[in-house]
Design a protein around this motif. Structure first.
Motif, PDB file in Angstrom:
ATOM      1  N   SER A 248      36.017 -12.868  31.992  1.00  0.00           N
ATOM      2  CA  SER A 248      35.546 -12.193  30.784  1.00  0.00           C
ATOM      3  C   SER A 248      36.646 -12.102  29.734  1.00  0.00           C
ATOM      4  N   ASN A 249      37.855 -11.748  30.162  1.00  0.00           N
ATOM      5  CA  ASN A 249      38.955 -11.630  29.212  1.00  0.00           C
ATOM      6  C   ASN A 249      39.409 -12.985  28.695  1.00  0.00           C
ATOM      7  N   LEU A 250      39.401 -13.985  29.542  1.00  0.00           N
ATOM      8  CA  LEU A 250      39.731 -15.333  29.079  1.00  0.00           C
ATOM      9  C   LEU A 250      38.742 -15.795  28.014  1.00  0.00           C
ATOM     10  N   TYR A 251      37.456 -15.487  28.225  1.00  0.00           N
ATOM     11  CA  TYR A 251      36.437 -15.882  27.256  1.00  0.00           C
ATOM     12  C   TYR A 251      36.658 -15.199  25.913  1.00  0.00           C
ATOM     13  N   ARG A 252      36.997 -13.898  25.942  1.00  0.00           N
ATOM     14  CA  ARG A 252      37.207 -13.162  24.686  1.00  0.00           C
ATOM     15  C   ARG A 252      38.335 -13.766  23.870  1.00  0.00           C
ATOM     16  N   LEU A 253      39.303 -14.394  24.531  1.00  0.00           N
ATOM     17  CA  LEU A 253      40.429 -14.984  23.815  1.00  0.00           C
ATOM     18  C   LEU A 253      40.257 -16.478  23.574  1.00  0.00           C
ATOM     19  N   THR A 254      39.459 -17.127  24.407  1.00  0.00           N
ATOM     20  CA  THR A 254      39.291 -18.572  24.259  1.00  0.00           C
ATOM     21  C   THR A 254      38.578 -18.931  22.966  1.00  0.00           C
ATOM     22  N   THR A 255      37.514 -18.184  22.639  1.00  0.00           N
ATOM     23  CA  THR A 255      36.754 -18.502  21.430  1.00  0.00           C
ATOM     24  C   THR A 255      37.600 -18.371  20.164  1.00  0.00           C
ATOM     25  N   PRO A 256      38.328 -17.246  19.937  1.00  0.00           N
ATOM     26  CA  PRO A 256      39.193 -17.186  18.751  1.00  0.00           C
ATOM     27  C   PRO A 256      40.279 -18.250  18.737  1.00  0.00           C
ATOM     28  N   MET A 257      40.727 -18.703  19.911  1.00  0.00           N
ATOM     29  CA  MET A 257      41.744 -19.743  19.952  1.00  0.00           C
ATOM     30  C   MET A 257      41.149 -21.119  19.663  1.00  0.00           C
ATOM     31  N   LEU A 258      39.942 -21.380  20.188  1.00  0.00           N
ATOM     32  CA  LEU A 258      39.355 -22.714  20.069  1.00  0.00           C
ATOM     33  C   LEU A 258      38.794 -22.995  18.676  1.00  0.00           C
ATOM     34  N   ASN A 259      38.229 -21.975  18.016  1.00  0.00           N
ATOM     35  CA  ASN A 259      37.564 -22.230  16.734  1.00  0.00           C
ATOM     36  C   ASN A 259      38.470 -22.906  15.712  1.00  0.00           C
ATOM     37  N   PRO A 260      39.700 -22.395  15.453  1.00  0.00           N
ATOM     38  CA  PRO A 260      40.544 -23.106  14.482  1.00  0.00           C
ATOM     39  C   PRO A 260      40.950 -24.493  14.944  1.00  0.00           C
ATOM     40  N   ILE A 261      41.096 -24.680  16.264  1.00  0.00           N
ATOM     41  CA  ILE A 261      41.423 -26.014  16.776  1.00  0.00           C
ATOM     42  C   ILE A 261      40.258 -26.963  16.542  1.00  0.00           C
ATOM     43  N   ILE A 262      39.039 -26.502  16.847  1.00  0.00           N
ATOM     44  CA  ILE A 262      37.850 -27.336  16.658  1.00  0.00           C
ATOM     45  C   ILE A 262      37.713 -27.743  15.199  1.00  0.00           C
ATOM     46  N   TYR A 263      37.796 -26.771  14.303  1.00  0.00           N
ATOM     47  CA  TYR A 263      37.612 -27.079  12.882  1.00  0.00           C
ATOM     48  C   TYR A 263      38.808 -27.819  12.316  1.00  0.00           C
ATOM     49  N   GLY A 264      40.012 -27.518  12.812  1.00  0.00           N
ATOM     50  CA  GLY A 264      41.193 -28.218  12.309  1.00  0.00           C
ATOM     51  C   GLY A 264      41.212 -29.678  12.700  1.00  0.00           C
ATOM     52  N   VAL A 265      40.740 -29.989  13.914  1.00  0.00           N
ATOM     53  CA  VAL A 265      40.761 -31.365  14.399  1.00  0.00           C
ATOM     54  C   VAL A 265      39.573 -32.169  13.855  1.00  0.00           C
ATOM     55  N   ARG A 266      38.395 -31.553  13.793  1.00  0.00           N
ATOM     56  CA  ARG A 266      37.185 -32.296  13.470  1.00  0.00           C
ATOM     57  C   ARG A 266      36.843 -32.281  11.970  1.00  0.00           C
TER      58      ARG A 266
END
Length: 315
Positions: free
Chosen positions: A280-298
């Motif tokens: 649960s805690n990994l999920y709460r932090l994974t989404t804020p971490m992944l979003n800028p990576i997803i948008y920055g790369v794609r």
């Protein structure tokens, strides 16, 4: 227990956040990836905000919505991670009752806000692909600002009953929360009262609010796909669909694990508690971490501007 002591405990001044039950000896080691993810989330989301602000060509609805996602992710991660690290590093487990309810509000409010922003982004892609000639007249800057305000107010008004209900329950069993932050269901489970109202309202937020958001997104993408398949060439279809790729990846990263974890927390009695808390805690932090990576790369415009910044700095 005497009546006076029971009454004193009915409204506890503090809760005790236990951390990750069964893994207390590994808290320091667990804090390393958590801290790294938080730093990446901060750097990534602030970078998105900086690039969109500095690059005038990105002053468009799509990037304004992306900035809203970045702000939402910053609030989400910051509402829980500093307290997590204080538990990991300093064994500071106490949290004030009002601070616990405040954390609960911001956590769940901005999950609903982010979901609403994704609906707005789906509408943005729908207008851009299905009615491109009217895009600039439909999604003007004032309209985008009003959508952002409406999404924020919707999140606040829908989530506000959660801490208000939690505040009025009597807590006469224990004040120990076997988690790293004050989630709604974890707090109300401690009440020595019939909490069906809180439980049903939490399910309402999950299925009726977030579920409706998913339906609206699905309807938008159904129309988008119909428009894409009507394009004359394969290259045109791939190029047009590529403008939606980042949004679709972010949607999957938010909704699929979130639905799984919400159902597990309510009905997964056979799932080990330490596994539930850790994931649960990994999920709460994974989404804020992944979003800028997803948008920055794609997203080509953001990626190109970021490369220009690195080139100027000689990196």
């Amino acid at each position: 227990m005497s009546d006076s002591s029971r009454n004193n405990f009915t409204n506890p001044s503090t809760f005790i956040l236990l951390g990750i039950p069964g893994l207390e000896t590994a808290h320091v080691w667990i804090s390393i990836p958590f801290c790294a993810m938080y730093i990446i989330a901060l750097l990534g989301n602030f970078t998105i905000l900086f690039i969109v602000k500095m690059e005038s060509s990105l002053h468009e609805p799509m990037y304004y919505f992306l900035c809203m996602v970045a702000v939402s992710d910053l609030v989400l991660s910051t509402s829980i991670l500093p307290k997590m690290l204080s538990i990991f590093w300093f064994n500071s487990r106490e949290i004030n009752f009002c601070a616990c309810l405040t954390q609960m509000f911001f956590l769940h409010c901005f999950i609903v806000v982010e979901s609403g922003i994704f609906v707005a982004m789906a509408f943005d892609r729908y207008v851009a692909i299905c009615d491109p000639l009217r895009y600039s007249t439909i999604l003007t800057t004032p309209v985008v600002a009003k959508i952002g305000l409406a999404v924020l107010l919707r999140g606040a008004m829908l989530v506000l009953p959660c801490p208000l209900l939690a505040r009025q329950w009597p807590y006469c069993r224990t004040n120990i929360i076997p988690e790293l932050y004050c989630s709604h269901i974890a707090v109300v489970k401690l009440a020595c009262a019939d909490i069906r109202v809180s439980s049903y309202y939490g399910l309402f937020l999950l299925f009726c609010v977030l579920g409706l958001d998913v339906i609206f997104i699905a309807l938008s993408y159904t129309q988008i796909l119909r428009a894409i398949f009507r394009l004359p060439t394969k290259d045109a279809r791939l190029k047009t669909f590529g403008t939606c790729g980042s949004h679709l990846c972010a949607i999957l990263a938010l909704y699929v694990p979130g639905l799984f974890l919400s159902l597990t927390n309510r009905f997964g009695q056979n799932v080990p508690l330490h596994f539930q808390v850790l994931i649960s805690n990994l999920y709460r932090l994974t989404t804020p971490m992944l979003n800028p990576i997803i948008y920055g790369v794609r997203t080509k415009q953001i990626r190109d501007r970021l490369l220009q910044l690195f080139a100027q700095k000689g990196i």
